[in-house]
Scaffold this motif. Sequence first.
Motif, PDB file in Angstrom:
ATOM      1  N   GLY A  48       4.944   8.657 -10.432  1.00  0.00           N
ATOM      2  CA  GLY A  48       3.610   9.156 -10.133  1.00  0.00           C
ATOM      3  C   GLY A  48       3.497   9.460  -8.654  1.00  0.00           C
ATOM      4  O   GLY A  48       4.264   8.937  -7.836  1.00  0.00           O
ATOM      5  N   ALA A  49       2.526  10.308  -8.305  1.00  0.00           N
ATOM      6  CA  ALA A  49       2.375  10.708  -6.901  1.00  0.00           C
ATOM      7  C   ALA A  49       0.911  10.742  -6.474  1.00  0.00           C
ATOM      8  O   ALA A  49       0.551  11.459  -5.545  1.00  0.00           O
ATOM      9  N   GLY A  50       0.076   9.958  -7.134  1.00  0.00           N
ATOM     10  CA  GLY A  50      -1.336   9.910  -6.791  1.00  0.00           C
ATOM     11  C   GLY A  50      -1.636   8.931  -5.671  1.00  0.00           C
ATOM     12  O   GLY A  50      -0.737   8.416  -4.999  1.00  0.00           O
ATOM     13  N   ARG A  51      -2.928   8.628  -5.498  1.00  0.00           N
ATOM     14  CA  ARG A  51      -3.350   7.801  -4.361  1.00  0.00           C
ATOM     15  C   ARG A  51      -2.879   6.360  -4.484  1.00  0.00           C
ATOM     16  O   ARG A  51      -2.525   5.730  -3.484  1.00  0.00           O
ATOM     17  N   ILE A  52      -2.863   5.811  -5.700  1.00  0.00           N
ATOM     18  CA  ILE A  52      -2.363   4.448  -5.863  1.00  0.00           C
ATOM     19  C   ILE A  52      -0.847   4.421  -5.721  1.00  0.00           C
ATOM     20  O   ILE A  52      -0.283   3.543  -5.059  1.00  0.00           O
ATOM     21  N   ALA A  53      -0.171   5.395  -6.318  1.00  0.00           N
ATOM     22  CA  ALA A  53       1.292   5.467  -6.186  1.00  0.00           C
ATOM     23  C   ALA A  53       1.703   5.496  -4.728  1.00  0.00           C
ATOM     24  O   ALA A  53       2.705   4.879  -4.341  1.00  0.00           O
ATOM     25  N   ALA A  54       0.937   6.195  -3.898  1.00  0.00           N
ATOM     26  CA  ALA A  54       1.287   6.322  -2.483  1.00  0.00           C
ATOM     27  C   ALA A  54       1.282   4.986  -1.755  1.00  0.00           C
ATOM     28  O   ALA A  54       1.958   4.828  -0.721  1.00  0.00           O
ATOM     29  N   MET A  55       0.562   3.992  -2.281  1.00  0.00           N
ATOM     30  CA  MET A  55       0.463   2.699  -1.605  1.00  0.00           C
ATOM     31  C   MET A  55       1.470   1.675  -2.102  1.00  0.00           C
ATOM     32  O   MET A  55       1.665   0.635  -1.467  1.00  0.00           O
ATOM     33  N   LEU A  56       2.094   1.947  -3.227  1.00  0.00           N
ATOM     34  CA  LEU A  56       2.929   0.932  -3.860  1.00  0.00           C
ATOM     35  C   LEU A  56       4.095   0.448  -2.990  1.00  0.00           C
ATOM     36  O   LEU A  56       4.331  -0.770  -2.921  1.00  0.00           O
ATOM     37  N   PRO A  57       4.853   1.313  -2.322  1.00  0.00           N
ATOM     38  CA  PRO A  57       5.969   0.786  -1.514  1.00  0.00           C
ATOM     39  C   PRO A  57       5.516  -0.180  -0.432  1.00  0.00           C
ATOM     40  O   PRO A  57       6.174  -1.199  -0.177  1.00  0.00           O
ATOM     41  N   HIS A  58       4.401   0.123   0.222  1.00  0.00           N
ATOM     42  CA  HIS A  58       3.906  -0.761   1.277  1.00  0.00           C
ATOM     43  C   HIS A  58       3.515  -2.121   0.703  1.00  0.00           C
ATOM     44  O   HIS A  58       3.794  -3.164   1.303  1.00  0.00           O
ATOM     45  N   ALA A  59       2.858  -2.115  -0.461  1.00  0.00           N
ATOM     46  CA  ALA A  59       2.485  -3.382  -1.086  1.00  0.00           C
ATOM     47  C   ALA A  59       3.720  -4.169  -1.508  1.00  0.00           C
ATOM     48  O   ALA A  59       3.820  -5.385  -1.275  1.00  0.00           O
ATOM     49  N   TRP A  60       4.693  -3.482  -2.130  1.00  0.00           N
ATOM     50  CA  TRP A  60       5.894  -4.174  -2.602  1.00  0.00           C
ATOM     51  C   TRP A  60       6.720  -4.741  -1.452  1.00  0.00           C
ATOM     52  O   TRP A  60       7.339  -5.812  -1.604  1.00  0.00           O
ATOM     53  N   ARG A  61       6.721  -4.082  -0.318  1.00  0.00           N
ATOM     54  CA  ARG A  61       7.507  -4.597   0.813  1.00  0.00           C
ATOM     55  C   ARG A  61       6.928  -5.895   1.374  1.00  0.00           C
ATOM     56  O   ARG A  61       7.603  -6.583   2.139  1.00  0.00           O
ATOM     57  N   ALA A  62       5.707  -6.237   0.990  1.00  0.00           N
ATOM     58  CA  ALA A  62       5.123  -7.505   1.416  1.00  0.00           C
ATOM     59  C   ALA A  62       5.684  -8.680   0.633  1.00  0.00           C
ATOM     60  O   ALA A  62       5.540  -9.834   1.053  1.00  0.00           O
ATOM     61  N   VAL A  63       6.343  -8.403  -0.531  1.00  0.00           N
ATOM     62  CA  VAL A  63       6.825  -9.504  -1.369  1.00  0.00           C
ATOM     63  C   VAL A  63       8.320  -9.418  -1.688  1.00  0.00           C
ATOM     64  O   VAL A  63       8.897 -10.403  -2.154  1.00  0.00           O
ATOM     65  N   ARG A  64       8.954  -8.252  -1.476  1.00  0.00           N
ATOM     66  CA  ARG A  64      10.362  -8.089  -1.796  1.00  0.00           C
ATOM     67  C   ARG A  64      11.060  -7.261  -0.714  1.00  0.00           C
ATOM     68  O   ARG A  64      10.420  -6.416  -0.075  1.00  0.00           O
ATOM     69  N   PRO A  65      12.360  -7.488  -0.515  1.00  0.00           N
ATOM     70  CA  PRO A  65      13.095  -6.805   0.563  1.00  0.00           C
ATOM     71  C   PRO A  65      13.489  -5.377   0.187  1.00  0.00           C
ATOM     72  O   PRO A  65      14.668  -5.046   0.062  1.00  0.00           O
TER      73      PRO A  65
END
Length: 323
Positions: A132-149
């Motif tokens: 996906g490439a919407g507004r929520i998709a755009a935030m997912l990598p930043h959120a995931w980097r807070a919990v996984r390397p």
Amino acid sequence: MRMCDAEATHAALPWDRLIAALQQLFAQGCEVPPRHVHEVPVPGGEPFTSLIMPAWIPGRYYGIKTINIAPGNARRGLPGLHASYLLCDGTTGAPLAVIDGDAITQRRTAAASALAGRWLARKQAKHLLVVGAGRIAAMLPHAWRAVRPIETVSVWARSPAQAQALAAKWRREGLPARAVDDLRSACGEADIVSCATLATEPVVHGAWLRPGTHLDLIGSFTPAMREADDACFAGASLWLDTEEALGKSGDLLGPMSRGVFRPQDVRGTLASLARGESPGRASDSGRTVFKSVGTALEDLAAAILVVESGAPPAGDAVRAPRR
């Protein structure tokens, strides 16, 4: 009463603090009554739908998110969805802040996926695939980097141009990102597959996922929507944001009706994970699935964080116009 626009709201919700706030409130719990759904008539035009989502912590905070969905806005050159959040004192009912509801929804949704991933994704998961490439998709990598390397981010979308544009945006933000054309191959390479689409037919197939993959399903929040096929759930361990998802998501309703899994096969929810009542991932080789549909608890946690962090008010929105 403060006014917090989108910029101020995003700034007040850094991923580490937002994920921690969600975990704390899921563990603590709050009152979340069913959402209200109203059809608002428009004389001479198409009606719009208004969703009202209340939640409160007795004696502390009371909040309401209102989401207005107007499909006809596309013809007007306007977004089809507008959301706002009103946070009030939980004892007096006095309004404390009006907060941009779109910003709250986007950030808390991505943060909830990352919170679940804290227990469900392999600890050394390094490759994230965003579907996906919407507004929520755009935030997912930043959120995931807070919990996984996370070291590699791939993105696939039905529109290759949108996927390319999103990957370029992430690279400008310092993320090691690339767009991919072959979704099947990309699923087979990823440690985490995070879907945020409006699909009504499966886009991800279980046969494409390798052992140990964590599948994060965000988009299917109505019975008519699906992102994953039945094979994604067969043999996998399933968790939900709330049990309400079992009655709302086509990703779950379809496989249940065909006997792929039963409601009692669900391993737990974000609340049971946050309270330590259900275990997370059991092994590095097992596949895990997290299905979310959203809850007003998440909105309330985010709104409280905005207010308690002392977020600056909106700029021009609270200034009187000069004459």
